[in-house]
Design a protein around this motif. Structure first.
Motif, PDB file in Angstrom:
ATOM      1  N   LEU A 132      21.724 -21.144 -13.497  1.00  0.00           N
ATOM      2  CA  LEU A 132      21.032 -20.103 -12.734  1.00  0.00           C
ATOM      3  C   LEU A 132      21.779 -18.777 -12.792  1.00  0.00           C
ATOM      4  O   LEU A 132      21.168 -17.713 -12.859  1.00  0.00           O
ATOM      5  CB  LEU A 132      20.867 -20.554 -11.283  1.00  0.00           C
ATOM      6  CG  LEU A 132      19.881 -21.704 -11.061  1.00  0.00           C
ATOM      7  CD1 LEU A 132      19.954 -22.194  -9.619  1.00  0.00           C
ATOM      8  CD2 LEU A 132      18.465 -21.278 -11.411  1.00  0.00           C
ATOM      9  N   LEU A 133      23.101 -18.816 -12.765  1.00  0.00           N
ATOM     10  CA  LEU A 133      23.879 -17.593 -12.890  1.00  0.00           C
ATOM     11  C   LEU A 133      23.646 -16.936 -14.241  1.00  0.00           C
ATOM     12  O   LEU A 133      23.568 -15.715 -14.357  1.00  0.00           O
ATOM     13  CB  LEU A 133      25.372 -17.894 -12.704  1.00  0.00           C
ATOM     14  CG  LEU A 133      25.827 -18.259 -11.296  1.00  0.00           C
ATOM     15  CD1 LEU A 133      27.240 -18.837 -11.334  1.00  0.00           C
ATOM     16  CD2 LEU A 133      25.796 -17.044 -10.379  1.00  0.00           C
ATOM     17  N   LEU A 136      18.908 -14.372  -9.441  1.00  0.00           N
ATOM     18  CA  LEU A 136      18.940 -14.845  -8.056  1.00  0.00           C
ATOM     19  C   LEU A 136      20.282 -14.507  -7.428  1.00  0.00           C
ATOM     20  O   LEU A 136      21.338 -14.777  -8.017  1.00  0.00           O
ATOM     21  CB  LEU A 136      18.721 -16.354  -8.021  1.00  0.00           C
ATOM     22  CG  LEU A 136      18.469 -16.986  -6.654  1.00  0.00           C
ATOM     23  CD1 LEU A 136      17.110 -16.552  -6.116  1.00  0.00           C
ATOM     24  CD2 LEU A 136      18.532 -18.509  -6.760  1.00  0.00           C
ATOM     25  N   PRO A 137      20.305 -13.905  -6.215  1.00  0.00           N
ATOM     26  CA  PRO A 137      21.578 -13.605  -5.556  1.00  0.00           C
ATOM     27  C   PRO A 137      22.407 -14.870  -5.359  1.00  0.00           C
ATOM     28  O   PRO A 137      21.864 -15.959  -5.122  1.00  0.00           O
ATOM     29  CB  PRO A 137      21.136 -13.009  -4.208  1.00  0.00           C
ATOM     30  CG  PRO A 137      19.773 -12.456  -4.465  1.00  0.00           C
ATOM     31  CD  PRO A 137      19.148 -13.385  -5.457  1.00  0.00           C
ATOM     32  N   THR A 164      24.325 -15.918  -2.958  1.00  0.00           N
ATOM     33  CA  THR A 164      24.174 -16.586  -1.662  1.00  0.00           C
ATOM     34  C   THR A 164      22.915 -17.440  -1.644  1.00  0.00           C
ATOM     35  O   THR A 164      22.938 -18.600  -1.198  1.00  0.00           O
ATOM     36  CB  THR A 164      24.122 -15.549  -0.526  1.00  0.00           C
ATOM     37  OG1 THR A 164      25.372 -14.856  -0.477  1.00  0.00           O
ATOM     38  CG2 THR A 164      23.886 -16.232   0.816  1.00  0.00           C
ATOM     39  N   ASP A 165      21.814 -16.915  -2.137  1.00  0.00           N
ATOM     40  CA  ASP A 165      20.570 -17.688  -2.184  1.00  0.00           C
ATOM     41  C   ASP A 165      20.722 -18.893  -3.102  1.00  0.00           C
ATOM     42  O   ASP A 165      20.232 -19.993  -2.798  1.00  0.00           O
ATOM     43  CB  ASP A 165      19.424 -16.814  -2.680  1.00  0.00           C
ATOM     44  CG  ASP A 165      19.038 -15.735  -1.689  1.00  0.00           C
ATOM     45  OD1 ASP A 165      19.580 -15.748  -0.559  1.00  0.00           O
ATOM     46  OD2 ASP A 165      18.219 -14.875  -2.038  1.00  0.00           O
ATOM     47  N   LEU A 166      21.367 -18.696  -4.227  1.00  0.00           N
ATOM     48  CA  LEU A 166      21.595 -19.771  -5.180  1.00  0.00           C
ATOM     49  C   LEU A 166      22.385 -20.908  -4.522  1.00  0.00           C
ATOM     50  O   LEU A 166      22.030 -22.087  -4.662  1.00  0.00           O
ATOM     51  CB  LEU A 166      22.343 -19.198  -6.382  1.00  0.00           C
ATOM     52  CG  LEU A 166      22.734 -20.064  -7.567  1.00  0.00           C
ATOM     53  CD1 LEU A 166      22.854 -19.187  -8.805  1.00  0.00           C
ATOM     54  CD2 LEU A 166      24.066 -20.765  -7.320  1.00  0.00           C
ATOM     55  N   ALA A 167      23.437 -20.546  -3.782  1.00  0.00           N
ATOM     56  CA  ALA A 167      24.279 -21.555  -3.132  1.00  0.00           C
ATOM     57  C   ALA A 167      23.483 -22.379  -2.135  1.00  0.00           C
ATOM     58  O   ALA A 167      23.582 -23.617  -2.094  1.00  0.00           O
ATOM     59  CB  ALA A 167      25.455 -20.870  -2.432  1.00  0.00           C
ATOM     60  N   LEU A 168      22.676 -21.721  -1.322  1.00  0.00           N
ATOM     61  CA  LEU A 168      21.893 -22.436  -0.313  1.00  0.00           C
ATOM     62  C   LEU A 168      20.811 -23.291  -0.962  1.00  0.00           C
ATOM     63  O   LEU A 168      20.546 -24.413  -0.506  1.00  0.00           O
ATOM     64  CB  LEU A 168      21.285 -21.445   0.671  1.00  0.00           C
ATOM     65  CG  LEU A 168      22.293 -20.611   1.478  1.00  0.00           C
ATOM     66  CD1 LEU A 168      21.573 -19.644   2.403  1.00  0.00           C
ATOM     67  CD2 LEU A 168      23.228 -21.518   2.285  1.00  0.00           C
ATOM     68  N   ASP A 169      20.196 -22.793  -2.025  1.00  0.00           N
ATOM     69  CA  ASP A 169      19.175 -23.572  -2.727  1.00  0.00           C
ATOM     70  C   ASP A 169      19.753 -24.856  -3.312  1.00  0.00           C
ATOM     71  O   ASP A 169      19.049 -25.858  -3.444  1.00  0.00           O
ATOM     72  CB  ASP A 169      18.550 -22.749  -3.854  1.00  0.00           C
ATOM     73  CG  ASP A 169      17.520 -21.750  -3.356  1.00  0.00           C
ATOM     74  OD1 ASP A 169      17.222 -21.761  -2.147  1.00  0.00           O
ATOM     75  OD2 ASP A 169      17.026 -20.955  -4.177  1.00  0.00           O
ATOM     76  N   LEU A 170      21.026 -24.827  -3.682  1.00  0.00           N
ATOM     77  CA  LEU A 170      21.659 -25.989  -4.296  1.00  0.00           C
ATOM     78  C   LEU A 170      22.292 -26.927  -3.279  1.00  0.00           C
ATOM     79  O   LEU A 170      23.023 -27.845  -3.655  1.00  0.00           O
ATOM     80  CB  LEU A 170      22.700 -25.536  -5.322  1.00  0.00           C
ATOM     81  CG  LEU A 170      22.110 -24.971  -6.614  1.00  0.00           C
ATOM     82  CD1 LEU A 170      23.189 -24.413  -7.513  1.00  0.00           C
ATOM     83  CD2 LEU A 170      21.316 -26.046  -7.354  1.00  0.00           C
ATOM     84  N   SER A 211      30.689 -14.818  -9.397  1.00  0.00           N
ATOM     85  CA  SER A 211      30.321 -13.481  -9.877  1.00  0.00           C
ATOM     86  C   SER A 211      31.053 -13.157 -11.176  1.00  0.00           C
ATOM     87  O   SER A 211      30.471 -12.563 -12.090  1.00  0.00           O
ATOM     88  CB  SER A 211      30.627 -12.433  -8.804  1.00  0.00           C
ATOM     89  OG  SER A 211      31.991 -12.476  -8.421  1.00  0.00           O
ATOM     90  N   ALA A 212      32.338 -13.556 -11.286  1.00  0.00           N
ATOM     91  CA  ALA A 212      33.082 -13.321 -12.523  1.00  0.00           C
ATOM     92  C   ALA A 212      32.490 -14.140 -13.665  1.00  0.00           C
ATOM     93  O   ALA A 212      32.390 -13.671 -14.806  1.00  0.00           O
ATOM     94  CB  ALA A 212      34.556 -13.656 -12.328  1.00  0.00           C
ATOM     95  N   TRP A 213      32.075 -15.371 -13.367  1.00  0.00           N
ATOM     96  CA  TRP A 213      31.475 -16.214 -14.392  1.00  0.00           C
ATOM     97  C   TRP A 213      30.175 -15.599 -14.888  1.00  0.00           C
ATOM     98  O   TRP A 213      29.908 -15.569 -16.084  1.00  0.00           O
ATOM     99  CB  TRP A 213      31.231 -17.615 -13.831  1.00  0.00           C
ATOM    100  CG  TRP A 213      30.988 -18.656 -14.883  1.00  0.00           C
ATOM    101  CD1 TRP A 213      31.906 -19.454 -15.487  1.00  0.00           C
ATOM    102  CD2 TRP A 213      29.718 -19.003 -15.467  1.00  0.00           C
ATOM    103  NE1 TRP A 213      31.307 -20.271 -16.403  1.00  0.00           N
ATOM    104  CE2 TRP A 213      29.960 -20.018 -16.417  1.00  0.00           C
ATOM    105  CE3 TRP A 213      28.421 -18.556 -15.283  1.00  0.00           C
ATOM    106  CZ2 TRP A 213      28.955 -20.589 -17.171  1.00  0.00           C
ATOM    107  CZ3 TRP A 213      27.395 -19.126 -16.040  1.00  0.00           C
ATOM    108  CH2 TRP A 213      27.664 -20.135 -16.965  1.00  0.00           C
TER     109      TRP A 213
END
Length: 321
Positions: free
Chosen positions: A267-268, A273-274, A276-282, A303-305
């Motif tokens: 996803l990154l 997708l932001p 924070t949203d990505l983390a909560l979705d997962l 973010s670095a990745w």
């Protein structure tokens, strides 16, 4: 990739070098929170009519529509309810599930405010299966004309969808050949899912462990506990933990975290997708928890990745389309 916001309705246009791949028209409907919809990703692969990946508010409906080819939807997160003109009942489509509408059959997604998530996350592809069946005639019998499909998916189907979506964004050599192979891969994975729901049986070292892995792979964002997994596969939590570790080589919780981080990287790389949203979705309780797990797993921040992947895409190895 060069993206232009063509209008206030959030239309996008992707431009590329004509010698590598042609202009691809991409748009994002106003209600879509993130993602894209690409028309004719490659004219050398006309059987792939459109595809995309989107995040949509659960309260938003997809209106009635139909296509001259099969349209496949894979629910990646959230709950959705679909209807199709060939059936009087709505289909409750859960994470990992496949819904497919045949050519000419009107269908749509019903708006609903209740469910496990405030958003629906899904991938989709419109494919002329006649072309695929010409290459693989044995697949045709599973796809009945005029009959829509709803089946429980698996990790292989999710992976096939994600590979196809990812390849559609890239500008690199042999792109058309790769898309053609990945279209076939997706249809084969979907056909296997349909066949399993129709009674085909697979064998493995232990069916309960195989089913637990399938559930995690298909729905990494689910808040899986050992008890919930055990209930889903018909085995006590204690015995499932022992069998799973012996066969897979790691505990179910570690396998789940690895599946979530693998999906987070996709996803990154492939979406805007932001984080924070990505983390909560997962399924992470907080973005801070996700950040810690990601850093331990990858040796850098999310973010670095993401920035590093953007740099790789801009280079010669695989520029964005």
């Amino acid at each position: 990739m060069i993206v232009e916001h063509a209008s206030a309705t959030a239309e996008l246009r992707i431009r590329s070098q004509p010698a590598v791949c042609p202009t691809v028209r991409v748009h994002r409907p106003a209600a879509v929170l993130a993602g894209f919809h690409a028309e004719i990703p490659d004219p050398e692969v006309p059987e792939l009519v459109h595809l995309g990946e989107q995040w949509l508010p659960a309260a938003h409906a997809i209106p009635e529509h139909a296509h001259p080819v099969w349209e496949l939807y894979l629910q990646l997160d959230g709950d959705s309810r679909w209807w199709a003109a060939d059936s009087p009942r709505e289909r409750h489509v859960q994470p990992g599930d496949l819904f497919a509408a045949p050519p000419g059959i009107a269908h749509g997604m019903v708006a609903h405010a209740k469910g496990r998530s405030a958003r629906n996350h899904y991938a989709f592809a419109a494919i002329d299966l006649r072309t695929v069946f010409a290459r693989h005639p044995d697949l045709a019998s599973s796809w009945l004309p005029g009959i829509s499909v709803h089946a429980s998916g698996d990790g292989a189907l999710s992976a096939a969808f994600r590979q196809l979506v990812h390849e559609s964004w890239l500008r690199r050599r042999h792109r058309a050949a790769a898309l053609r192979v990945l279209v076939d891969h997706l249809v084969i994975a979907a056909t296997r899912v349909i066949g399993r729901d129709h009674g085909e049986v697979t064998t493995c070292v232990h069916p309960a462990v195989d089913e637990a892995r399938r559930l995690i792979d298909a729905r990494p964002g689910e808040r899986w506990t050992l008890r919930a997994l055990g209930d889903a596969v018909g085995m006590s939590p204690h015995h499932l933990a022992r069998r799973f570790a012996a066969i897979v080589g790691e505990a179910p919780h570690r396998y789940l975290l690895r599946a979530r981080i693998d999906r987070a990287k996709e996803l990154l790389r492939d979406s805007d997708l932001p984080i924070t949203d990505l983390a909560l979705d997962l399924g992470f309780a907080t973005s801070q928890h996700f950040a810690r797990v990601f850093r331990v797993s990858s040796g850098m921040s999310a973010s670095a990745w993401r920035r590093g992947q953007s740099g790789l895409s801009a280079g010669g190895g695989g520029a964005r389309a």
